[in-house]
Design an enzyme around this catalytic site. Structure first.
Site, PDB file in Angstrom:
ATOM      1  N   CYS A   8     -10.038  30.863  -7.820  1.00  0.00           N
ATOM      2  CA  CYS A   8      -9.419  29.920  -6.891  1.00  0.00           C
ATOM      3  C   CYS A   8      -9.337  30.588  -5.521  1.00  0.00           C
ATOM      4  O   CYS A   8      -9.882  31.672  -5.317  1.00  0.00           O
ATOM      5  CB  CYS A   8      -8.058  29.432  -7.386  1.00  0.00           C
ATOM      6  SG  CYS A   8      -6.719  30.644  -7.336  1.00  0.00           S
ATOM      7  N   ASN A  11      -5.935  33.479  -5.832  1.00  0.00           N
ATOM      8  CA  ASN A  11      -5.718  34.218  -7.077  1.00  0.00           C
ATOM      9  C   ASN A  11      -4.239  34.534  -7.319  1.00  0.00           C
ATOM     10  O   ASN A  11      -3.888  35.560  -7.869  1.00  0.00           O
ATOM     11  CB  ASN A  11      -6.563  35.494  -7.109  1.00  0.00           C
ATOM     12  CG  ASN A  11      -6.673  36.149  -8.478  1.00  0.00           C
ATOM     13  OD1 ASN A  11      -6.686  37.365  -8.580  1.00  0.00           O
ATOM     14  ND2 ASN A  11      -6.753  35.375  -9.540  1.00  0.00           N
ATOM     15  N   CYS A  13      -2.115  31.438  -8.007  1.00  0.00           N
ATOM     16  CA  CYS A  13      -1.610  30.239  -8.690  1.00  0.00           C
ATOM     17  C   CYS A  13      -2.565  29.783  -9.791  1.00  0.00           C
ATOM     18  O   CYS A  13      -2.399  30.153 -10.940  1.00  0.00           O
ATOM     19  CB  CYS A  13      -1.394  29.091  -7.696  1.00  0.00           C
ATOM     20  SG  CYS A  13      -0.117  29.346  -6.457  1.00  0.00           S
ATOM     21  N   ARG A  14      -3.564  28.999  -9.417  1.00  0.00           N
ATOM     22  CA  ARG A  14      -4.395  28.333 -10.422  1.00  0.00           C
ATOM     23  C   ARG A  14      -5.279  29.271 -11.240  1.00  0.00           C
ATOM     24  O   ARG A  14      -5.327  29.148 -12.466  1.00  0.00           O
ATOM     25  CB  ARG A  14      -5.253  27.250  -9.762  1.00  0.00           C
ATOM     26  CG  ARG A  14      -4.423  26.117  -9.184  1.00  0.00           C
ATOM     27  CD  ARG A  14      -5.261  25.126  -8.431  1.00  0.00           C
ATOM     28  NE  ARG A  14      -5.843  25.770  -7.255  1.00  0.00           N
ATOM     29  CZ  ARG A  14      -6.787  25.224  -6.496  1.00  0.00           C
ATOM     30  NH1 ARG A  14      -7.276  24.030  -6.802  1.00  0.00           N
ATOM     31  NH2 ARG A  14      -7.244  25.857  -5.438  1.00  0.00           N
ATOM     32  N   SER A  15      -6.000  30.175 -10.602  1.00  0.00           N
ATOM     33  CA  SER A  15      -6.911  31.017 -11.409  1.00  0.00           C
ATOM     34  C   SER A  15      -6.168  31.977 -12.325  1.00  0.00           C
ATOM     35  O   SER A  15      -6.581  32.146 -13.476  1.00  0.00           O
ATOM     36  CB  SER A  15      -7.954  31.728 -10.543  1.00  0.00           C
ATOM     37  OG  SER A  15      -7.385  32.614  -9.623  1.00  0.00           O
ATOM     38  N   ASP A 123      -3.949  21.575  -6.326  1.00  0.00           N
ATOM     39  CA  ASP A 123      -3.482  22.868  -5.839  1.00  0.00           C
ATOM     40  C   ASP A 123      -1.963  22.841  -5.661  1.00  0.00           C
ATOM     41  O   ASP A 123      -1.450  22.222  -4.731  1.00  0.00           O
ATOM     42  CB  ASP A 123      -4.157  23.210  -4.516  1.00  0.00           C
ATOM     43  CG  ASP A 123      -3.924  24.646  -4.090  1.00  0.00           C
ATOM     44  OD1 ASP A 123      -2.969  25.280  -4.591  1.00  0.00           O
ATOM     45  OD2 ASP A 123      -4.694  25.136  -3.252  1.00  0.00           O
TER      46      ASP A 123
END
Length: 154
Positions: A8, A11, A13-15, A123
């Site tokens: 993401c 690096n 939050c999402r990934s 996001d």
């Protein structure tokens, strides 16, 4: 060993959420020894920072720890070290192609395509909805794991 890198923007939050959700799914399915799972950022903005507290809290609410994870940068050399790169949104896909120079081996995918969806993982840095991000990522990771099994990769 099949190597997957989730990607993401920052690096934080999402990934990392995807990394640790997938690690939990691998463990639950007895596949931890068959999968190497990591995550990285396309930007340099958050390098060295831990997982963002609301993302960490969302993972913890599902019994998942991300202790010890710090944001790292995706590098061109990573292309030859991993089998699959999974971006959270279309911008991540564009940035991975830019960093790698191309995707000559067809290793780059958007996470929700595995779940039959064309949309991006929302996001939570902007939406504030870490529960929605978790739900999307969990759905995508479950579908990815099923694809790996169907394709005989694990």
């Amino acid at each position: 060993m099949y190597k997957i890198m989730f990607v993401c923007h920052g690096n934080i939050c999402r990934s990392p959420m995807a990394e640790f959700i997938m690690k939990k799914l691998a463990a639950e399915n007895g596949l931890s020894h068959e999968l190497y799972i990591s995550s990285a950022a396309t930007s340099t903005e958050e390098l060295g920072n831990p997982v963002y507290p609301p993302a960490r809290a969302e993972l913890a609410s599902h019994g998942i720890s991300c202790q010890g994870k710090y944001a790292v940068q995706l590098k061109k050399a990573d292309y030859n070290s991993y089998d699959l790169f999974v971006g959270m949104d279309s911008a991540n896909i564009r940035n991975m192609n830019r960093i790698f120079g191309s995707d000559k081996d067809g290793k780059i995918y958007k996470l929700l395509t595995f779940a039959g969806r064309s949309d991006d993982v929302s996001d939570p840095w902007y939406s504030g909805d870490f529960g929605k991000a978790y739900s999307d990522i969990d759905e995508g990771c479950r579908a990815l794991l099923e694809k790996l099994r169907t394709d005989g990769l694990v």
